[in-house]
Design a protein around this motif. Structure first.
Motif, PDB file in Angstrom:
ATOM      1  N   GLU A  55       0.828  -1.212   0.000  1.00 58.60           N
ATOM      2  CA  GLU A  55       0.000   0.000   0.000  1.00 58.60           C
ATOM      3  C   GLU A  55       0.860   1.259   0.000  1.00 58.60           C
ATOM      4  N   PHE A  56       1.969   1.228   0.731  1.00 60.74           N
ATOM      5  CA  PHE A  56       2.895   2.355   0.772  1.00 60.74           C
ATOM      6  C   PHE A  56       3.357   2.712  -0.635  1.00 60.74           C
ATOM      7  N   PHE A  57       3.724   1.693  -1.413  1.00 59.41           N
ATOM      8  CA  PHE A  57       4.221   1.917  -2.769  1.00 59.41           C
ATOM      9  C   PHE A  57       3.104   2.298  -3.734  1.00 59.41           C
ATOM     10  N   ILE A  58       1.958   1.676  -3.608  1.00 60.35           N
ATOM     11  CA  ILE A  58       0.828   1.988  -4.487  1.00 60.35           C
ATOM     12  C   ILE A  58       0.393   3.437  -4.293  1.00 60.35           C
ATOM     13  N   LYS A  59       0.280   3.863  -3.044  1.00 60.92           N
ATOM     14  CA  LYS A  59      -0.143   5.228  -2.717  1.00 60.92           C
ATOM     15  C   LYS A  59       0.791   6.261  -3.350  1.00 60.92           C
ATOM     16  N   ARG A  60       2.074   5.970  -3.386  1.00 58.94           N
ATOM     17  CA  ARG A  60       3.068   6.912  -3.912  1.00 58.94           C
ATOM     18  C   ARG A  60       3.432   6.651  -5.370  1.00 58.94           C
ATOM     19  N   LYS A  61       2.848   5.620  -5.941  1.00 57.78           N
ATOM     20  CA  LYS A  61       3.109   5.229  -7.333  1.00 57.78           C
ATOM     21  C   LYS A  61       4.581   4.876  -7.542  1.00 57.78           C
ATOM     22  N   TYR A  62       5.175   4.200  -6.566  1.00 60.38           N
ATOM     23  CA  TYR A  62       6.541   3.711  -6.660  1.00 60.38           C
ATOM     24  C   TYR A  62       6.494   2.238  -7.067  1.00 60.38           C
ATOM     25  N   ASN A  63       7.417   1.843  -7.892  1.00 66.95           N
ATOM     26  CA  ASN A  63       7.657   0.432  -8.181  1.00 66.95           C
ATOM     27  C   ASN A  63       9.067   0.117  -7.709  1.00 66.95           C
ATOM     28  N   VAL A  64       9.196  -0.808  -6.811  1.00 62.14           N
ATOM     29  CA  VAL A  64      10.524  -1.200  -6.360  1.00 62.14           C
ATOM     30  C   VAL A  64      11.077  -2.216  -7.351  1.00 62.14           C
ATOM     31  N   ASN A  65      12.189  -1.876  -7.970  1.00 67.44           N
ATOM     32  CA  ASN A  65      12.805  -2.739  -8.973  1.00 67.44           C
ATOM     33  C   ASN A  65      14.117  -3.351  -8.522  1.00 67.44           C
ATOM     34  N   GLN A  66      14.667  -2.846  -7.420  1.00 66.21           N
ATOM     35  CA  GLN A  66      15.943  -3.378  -6.966  1.00 66.21           C
ATOM     36  C   GLN A  66      16.043  -3.190  -5.457  1.00 66.21           C
ATOM     37  N   PHE A  67      16.639  -4.168  -4.787  1.00 68.85           N
ATOM     38  CA  PHE A  67      16.862  -4.123  -3.346  1.00 68.85           C
ATOM     39  C   PHE A  67      18.327  -4.424  -3.097  1.00 68.85           C
ATOM     40  N   ASN A  68      19.026  -3.510  -2.417  1.00 68.37           N
ATOM     41  CA  ASN A  68      20.455  -3.682  -2.153  1.00 68.37           C
ATOM     42  C   ASN A  68      20.735  -3.525  -0.670  1.00 68.37           C
ATOM     43  N   ILE A  69      21.805  -4.147  -0.225  1.00 70.21           N
ATOM     44  CA  ILE A  69      22.280  -3.984   1.137  1.00 70.21           C
ATOM     45  C   ILE A  69      23.774  -3.708   1.079  1.00 70.21           C
ATOM     46  N   SER A  70      24.214  -2.704   1.853  1.00 70.39           N
ATOM     47  CA  SER A  70      25.654  -2.468   1.976  1.00 70.39           C
ATOM     48  C   SER A  70      26.067  -2.722   3.420  1.00 70.39           C
ATOM     49  N   TYR A  71      27.256  -3.269   3.573  1.00 68.58           N
ATOM     50  CA  TYR A  71      27.819  -3.523   4.890  1.00 68.58           C
ATOM     51  C   TYR A  71      29.134  -2.769   4.987  1.00 68.58           C
ATOM     52  N   SER A  72      29.299  -2.015   6.039  1.00 67.00           N
ATOM     53  CA  SER A  72      30.552  -1.302   6.298  1.00 67.00           C
ATOM     54  C   SER A  72      31.054  -1.737   7.664  1.00 67.00           C
ATOM     55  N   LYS A  73      32.258  -2.282   7.710  1.00 71.34           N
ATOM     56  CA  LYS A  73      32.754  -2.842   8.965  1.00 71.34           C
ATOM     57  C   LYS A  73      33.380  -1.804   9.892  1.00 71.34           C
ATOM     58  N   THR A  74      33.773  -0.633   9.351  1.00 74.36           N
ATOM     59  CA  THR A  74      34.510   0.331  10.161  1.00 74.36           C
ATOM     60  C   THR A  74      33.814   1.691  10.200  1.00 74.36           C
ATOM     61  N   SER A  75      33.739   2.282  11.390  1.00 74.51           N
ATOM     62  CA  SER A  75      33.184   3.633  11.504  1.00 74.51           C
ATOM     63  C   SER A  75      34.057   4.609  10.724  1.00 74.51           C
ATOM     64  N   GLY A  76      33.438   5.646  10.195  1.00 78.01           N
ATOM     65  CA  GLY A  76      34.151   6.630   9.376  1.00 78.01           C
ATOM     66  C   GLY A  76      34.076   6.341   7.895  1.00 78.01           C
ATOM     67  N   THR A  77      33.534   5.178   7.518  1.00 81.34           N
ATOM     68  CA  THR A  77      33.415   4.824   6.107  1.00 81.34           C
ATOM     69  C   THR A  77      32.406   5.749   5.424  1.00 81.34           C
ATOM     70  N   ILE A  78      32.811   6.315   4.288  1.00 80.53           N
ATOM     71  CA  ILE A  78      31.906   7.144   3.482  1.00 80.53           C
ATOM     72  C   ILE A  78      31.583   6.378   2.219  1.00 80.53           C
ATOM     73  N   ARG A  79      30.295   6.296   1.910  1.00 83.51           N
ATOM     74  CA  ARG A  79      29.809   5.712   0.656  1.00 83.51           C
ATOM     75  C   ARG A  79      28.995   6.788  -0.048  1.00 83.51           C
ATOM     76  N   GLY A  80      29.394   7.124  -1.262  1.00 83.29           N
ATOM     77  CA  GLY A  80      28.659   8.137  -2.017  1.00 83.29           C
ATOM     78  C   GLY A  80      29.610   9.251  -2.385  1.00 83.29           C
ATOM     79  N   TRP A  82      31.550  16.202   7.633  1.00 81.46           N
ATOM     80  CA  TRP A  82      31.436  14.807   8.037  1.00 81.46           C
ATOM     81  C   TRP A  82      31.763  14.696   9.521  1.00 81.46           C
ATOM     82  N   PRO A  83      30.937  14.019  10.304  1.00 85.64           N
ATOM     83  CA  PRO A  83      31.133  13.974  11.758  1.00 85.64           C
ATOM     84  C   PRO A  83      32.443  13.324  12.197  1.00 85.64           C
ATOM     85  N   LEU A  84      32.879  12.278  11.506  1.00 88.52           N
ATOM     86  CA  LEU A  84      34.112  11.588  11.885  1.00 88.52           C
ATOM     87  C   LEU A  84      35.229  11.976  10.921  1.00 88.52           C
TER      88      LEU A  84
END
Length: 164
Positions: A27-52, A146-148
């Protein structure tokens, strides 16, 4: 469609066994007309890591829903829409442990810094990843506080020549 970032509360239940988090439902996606086409997970082992900072352009532009599943992150968005009143404006959020999710609109660069070790971040994408449509902006040249200061960053992100 949304034109500015939106922080949403997730349904979060906690008891002596642990917790349960409902990030999104059909319902969340239908209401906003979003189609989820991909699901990703990132794991960062160390604090201070910047992604992006990353975004996709043209026919592969996308909305992202970002949730920090474990740990704590400092999330940053930059409006890259040249015709926008908020062009180049930065938005910052802290996300942790499933309690909130961040909706990243089309045309915004997204990145984050891990504030703790062992961070797990989930992304729902409304479009498919296409490297030829990706834009990477050097996160160290955006005047983000950046905080760290102990920063770990990929060569791809650090070597990007794109600066807003």
């Amino acid at each position: 469609m949304i034109s500015e970032p939106l922080l949403i509360n997730n349904l979060f239940f906690k008891d002596k066994r642990g917790h349960f988090c409902k990030i999104a439902h059909k319902e969340f996606f239908i209401k906003r007309k979003y189609n989820v086409n991909q699901f990703n997970i990132s794991y960062s082992k160390t604090s201070g890591t910047i992604r992006g900072m990353h975004l996709q352009k043209k026919k592969y532009k996308e909305i992202k829903i970002v949730t920090c599943l474990r740990g704590k992150i400092y999330d940053v968005l930059v409006d890259c829409r040249k015709n926008s009143k908020t062009y180049k404006k930065k938005y910052t959020f802290k996300l942790n442990n499933c309690k909130k999710s961040l909706i990243v609109p089309e045309g915004y660069a997204h990145g984050f810094q891990t504030l703790t070790n062992d961070c797990l971040v989930a992304y729902l994408h409304t479009n498919f990843y296409k490297p030829e449509y990706e834009e990477t902006i050097n996160p160290l040249k955006l005047k983000i506080n950046w905080p760290l200061k102990n920063i770990i960053i990929s060569k791809k992100d650090k070597n990007s020549n794109i600066i807003l």
